[in-house]
Design a protein around this motif. Sequence first.
Motif, mmCIF file in Angstrom:
data_model
loop_
_atom_site.group_PDB
_atom_site.id
_atom_site.type_symbol
_atom_site.label_atom_id
_atom_site.label_comp_id
_atom_site.label_asym_id
_atom_site.label_seq_id
_atom_site.Cartn_x
_atom_site.Cartn_y
_atom_site.Cartn_z
ATOM 1 N N LEU A 290 0.831 -1.200 0.000
ATOM 2 C CA LEU A 290 0.000 0.000 0.000
ATOM 3 C C LEU A 290 0.868 1.255 0.000
ATOM 4 C CD1 LEU A 290 -2.753 1.259 0.043
ATOM 5 C CD2 LEU A 290 -2.852 0.910 2.517
ATOM 6 N N ILE A 291 1.938 1.233 0.773
ATOM 7 C CA ILE A 291 2.858 2.382 0.804
ATOM 8 C C ILE A 291 3.468 2.608 -0.565
ATOM 9 C CG2 ILE A 291 5.083 3.161 1.701
ATOM 10 C CD1 ILE A 291 4.373 1.791 4.353
ATOM 11 N N ASN A 292 3.963 1.550 -1.171
ATOM 12 C CA ASN A 292 4.615 1.659 -2.468
ATOM 13 C C ASN A 292 3.649 2.117 -3.548
ATOM 14 O OD1 ASN A 292 6.989 1.238 -4.168
ATOM 15 N ND2 ASN A 292 5.861 -0.473 -5.041
ATOM 16 N N SER A 293 2.388 1.679 -3.433
ATOM 17 C CA SER A 293 1.369 2.076 -4.408
ATOM 18 C C SER A 293 1.169 3.594 -4.401
ATOM 19 C CB SER A 293 0.048 1.369 -4.105
ATOM 20 O OG SER A 293 -0.991 1.867 -4.927
ATOM 21 N N PHE A 302 0.333 12.774 2.184
ATOM 22 C CA PHE A 302 -0.674 12.406 3.186
ATOM 23 C C PHE A 302 -0.030 12.052 4.527
ATOM 24 C CE2 PHE A 302 -3.099 10.880 -0.738
ATOM 25 C CZ PHE A 302 -3.742 12.098 -0.858
ATOM 26 N N THR A 303 -0.567 12.616 5.579
ATOM 27 C CA THR A 303 -0.077 12.342 6.930
ATOM 28 C C THR A 303 -0.244 10.868 7.281
ATOM 29 O OG1 THR A 303 -0.709 14.587 7.583
ATOM 30 C CG2 THR A 303 -0.299 13.009 9.347
ATOM 31 N N MET A 304 -1.353 10.267 6.857
ATOM 32 C CA MET A 304 -1.599 8.859 7.146
ATOM 33 C C MET A 304 -0.516 7.979 6.514
ATOM 34 S SD MET A 304 -5.212 6.747 6.747
ATOM 35 C CE MET A 304 -6.029 8.298 6.443
ATOM 36 N N LEU A 305 -0.078 8.335 5.330
ATOM 37 C CA LEU A 305 1.009 7.605 4.675
ATOM 38 C C LEU A 305 2.297 7.745 5.475
ATOM 39 C CD1 LEU A 305 2.369 6.136 2.277
ATOM 40 C CD2 LEU A 305 2.605 8.375 1.178
ATOM 41 N N HIS A 306 2.579 8.937 5.958
ATOM 42 C CA HIS A 306 3.802 9.160 6.732
ATOM 43 C C HIS A 306 3.792 8.343 8.023
ATOM 44 C CE1 HIS A 306 4.085 13.381 4.656
ATOM 45 N NE2 HIS A 306 4.106 12.376 3.808
ATOM 46 N N ASP A 307 2.629 8.300 8.691
ATOM 47 C CA ASP A 307 2.517 7.491 9.911
ATOM 48 C C ASP A 307 2.735 6.012 9.608
ATOM 49 O OD1 ASP A 307 1.975 9.806 11.233
ATOM 50 O OD2 ASP A 307 -0.153 9.433 11.535
ATOM 51 N N GLN A 311 5.750 3.507 11.023
ATOM 52 C CA GLN A 311 5.451 2.269 11.724
ATOM 53 C C GLN A 311 6.144 1.082 11.042
ATOM 54 O OE1 GLN A 311 3.801 1.711 14.563
ATOM 55 N NE2 GLN A 311 3.478 3.896 14.863
ATOM 56 N N TYR A 312 6.165 1.081 9.734
ATOM 57 C CA TYR A 312 6.821 0.006 8.982
ATOM 58 C C TYR A 312 8.329 0.017 9.226
ATOM 59 C CZ TYR A 312 8.298 -2.783 4.941
ATOM 60 O OH TYR A 312 8.873 -3.730 4.128
ATOM 61 N N PHE A 313 8.927 1.208 9.177
ATOM 62 C CA PHE A 313 10.377 1.319 9.298
ATOM 63 C C PHE A 313 10.865 0.934 10.692
ATOM 64 C CE2 PHE A 313 14.415 3.692 9.681
ATOM 65 C CZ PHE A 313 15.040 3.264 8.523
ATOM 66 N N LEU A 314 10.073 1.245 11.719
ATOM 67 C CA LEU A 314 10.496 1.003 13.094
ATOM 68 C C LEU A 314 10.556 -0.484 13.448
ATOM 69 C CD1 LEU A 314 8.635 3.853 15.023
ATOM 70 C CD2 LEU A 314 11.070 3.724 14.481
ATOM 71 N N VAL A 315 9.805 -1.318 12.732
ATOM 72 C CA VAL A 315 9.800 -2.749 13.067
ATOM 73 C C VAL A 315 10.808 -3.536 12.235
ATOM 74 C CG1 VAL A 315 7.390 -2.682 13.787
ATOM 75 C CG2 VAL A 315 7.942 -3.267 11.416
ATOM 76 N N LEU A 349 7.580 14.712 3.673
ATOM 77 C CA LEU A 349 7.805 13.998 4.932
ATOM 78 C C LEU A 349 8.331 14.927 6.022
ATOM 79 C CD1 LEU A 349 9.425 10.713 3.571
ATOM 80 C CD2 LEU A 349 7.303 10.831 4.882
ATOM 81 N N ALA A 350 9.148 15.875 5.655
ATOM 82 C CA ALA A 350 9.815 16.722 6.648
ATOM 83 C C ALA A 350 8.840 17.536 7.486
ATOM 84 C CB ALA A 350 10.812 17.648 5.951
ATOM 85 N N PHE A 351 7.635 17.783 6.990
ATOM 86 C CA PHE A 351 6.733 18.720 7.658
ATOM 87 C C PHE A 351 5.638 18.032 8.470
ATOM 88 C CE2 PHE A 351 8.723 21.186 4.333
ATOM 89 C CZ PHE A 351 8.999 22.391 4.976
ATOM 90 N N THR A 352 5.763 16.750 8.713
ATOM 91 C CA THR A 352 4.834 16.062 9.613
ATOM 92 C C THR A 352 5.642 15.397 10.722
ATOM 93 O OG1 THR A 352 4.891 13.970 8.361
ATOM 94 C CG2 THR A 352 3.215 15.604 7.728
ATOM 95 N N LYS A 353 4.961 15.090 11.815
ATOM 96 C CA LYS A 353 5.651 14.531 12.975
ATOM 97 C C LYS A 353 6.313 13.196 12.645
ATOM 98 C CE LYS A 353 4.859 13.291 17.816
ATOM 99 N NZ LYS A 353 3.861 13.211 18.906
ATOM 100 N N SER A 354 5.542 12.269 12.095
ATOM 101 C CA SER A 354 6.092 10.953 11.753
ATOM 102 C C SER A 354 7.074 11.033 10.599
ATOM 103 C CB SER A 354 4.950 9.986 11.404
ATOM 104 O OG SER A 354 4.127 9.758 12.519
ATOM 105 N N GLY A 355 6.747 11.847 9.608
ATOM 106 C CA GLY A 355 7.631 11.975 8.451
ATOM 107 C C GLY A 355 8.975 12.564 8.820
#
Length: 661
Positions: A290-293, A302-307, A311-315, A349-355
């Motif tokens: 879904l991320i790659n799509s 999208f903020t939801m994409l950044h979150d 989450q994916y990267f941290l695991v 990405l730089a302008f959101t908390k997760s990004g």
Amino acid sequence: MSGVKRKEAPLKASKDVKKQKVTEHKSSRLEKAAAADEDDFDSFSGENNGGVAVTNDQANGKGNANGEDPKKFKLETSSAEAHAKQRALAKERKAAKPNADVIQRSKKIWERLRRKSHVPKEERKQLVEELFTIINGRVRDFVFKHDSVRVIQCALKYANQEQRRMIVDELQADIRPLVESRYGKFLVAKMVVEGDQAIRDIIIPQFYGHVKRLANHPEASWIVDDIYRQVASTQQKACMLREWYGPEFALFQKKPDAKTAAPDAGADLAKILQESPEKRKPILQHLFQLINSLVQKKMTGFTMLHDAMLQYFLVLTPGSEEHNEVLELLKSDIDKEAENGGGDMLRNLAFTKSGSRLVCLAIAYGSAKDRKIILKCYKDTVELMAYDQYAKLVLIAGLDVPDDTKMSGRAILHEVLGQNIEDVEQRLDRMEQIIASTNARLPVLYPLAGMAKWLVNDQDMASLAEIHEIRNTTSKKAPEVRRKDLLEYLSAPLLELVSQRASNLVQSSFGCQCISETLLETQSDAKADAKKAVADLAAGDPTEDGHVAKNSAAGRMLKTLVLGGSFDPATKTTKLAEPRLGFAEVLYPIIKDHLVQWACSDSSFVVVALLESEDMDQKLRKDVKAVLAKGKKKIEAAAKPDAAKKTKGNAGARILLEKMA
């Protein structure tokens, strides 16, 4: 001819291996008629098959089929009459539609209400009441048309919460079709903005079970993401984000009341995988797909994409194939041949908390080449990033991790401080604004003050600690060496700022901190001028209104500079600057004539520092004591508590009396 692919290239054709794009040829009506079978167009034939024979005069342009002169031909109706007939016909068609009368009346009310400044309060109230009598029970008939949906938006704007709830209740089953509608999505936005939390709790659960489809929808994606970012509660965000982890997380949420189905459900992927390790592979595959799509579709804002990406990267395990795949994905939209070089995803990405956290981790884990590529993407947005609460951390990571300080210093500090601005006043104005900003001052003062509490808040401190832990394994240069290298970029601009604008900086506590850190940490030939400019601020009678002695922040600044270093809480001693600052020798001649008044003022601890400083000549200290001895009575009076004024007396004056004994 468009749509026809060339069979053979010319001999001198360029060696372009790209396949030529073939576009579908859209035929005009005339071309369609020409391509049709002749049997379908018998009337066009000149044979005796119903066609009209053409005479010689007609062939020569001398007449028409009736033998009349074509110049005498005249239309039966004028253009204006034809247009009037068309308008009348359109009006009849509108009138024949369902609810045509009520829609027309509501649109007239909307036309009146939208002119807010021209409508008296009482009239507006009456118009709103009339509007609700019209739309009550008919809201669904209005919302899927581009003109009438504005009426409902207007009603939401001027309605009370009860009336808004009525509209939402009628549209509850239509929320998803509305967000997918070209015009209806604006109505949903109006409902969540104008409505209270109860209304939002009705609307947001309508997305449950459909988040994946809505995230890919051209109309619905941005409005759903805005609702996710701005108005959704923590639990609602978790419910929406969990659907990125696979179909099973979406199925149980498809009912509108699903918000109560799993009240403790969170979106922490690491915790989910810890509880169900057997689901790790399918969850990660679904999430990355879904991320790659969305990344391939350039829908990276999208903020939801950044979150989800965080989450994916941290695991992932650092250094693993999946881990490196994400780092490559972040660079995938960088294109040197593009107009702006690409890199839109990294900028978003730089302008959101997760990004922002994800980019910081990418800089920390990346190679020297990766860091250079990432920082280059921000070349034209450094100033904007400095003022942002999240993007500023990307700049800090760009300064605090790379070993190539020449690259990072020029890419970040040079741009933030506006060193490319030729006009001196404009450049100094720019730096003043940066020091006054809570966010922008961090990238500038961080190399000087480090993780001081007055500069870095707890949340940013935790983020930087995470980066530093990774840096220990991925960077070679010692942190102190890196800091000194960066100070070379900061010394000249900051000392120029202090020299020219010290009187402006001293008006704020952060400006005073900037002066202290600049004089203590930087090294340049301009340092003497900066010290003199700061010392000159203390000139005059300290008892007068507006004097720096009455400014507590300025008093602390002068005390720190006289001591020659900052206080170290760990050792409870003053950490002297190297080389020694020697500020007391510059300040004392300026305040000598008013030294007793200083000893009795709000900034009496500046005088105490003159007696305690290790960064001061002994001969000068004796001179200070001699001057104070002449005004001992005034100092004693200032030190005594005053019961009438309910004051405890000047603490600094009492310490001075002890040191003079």
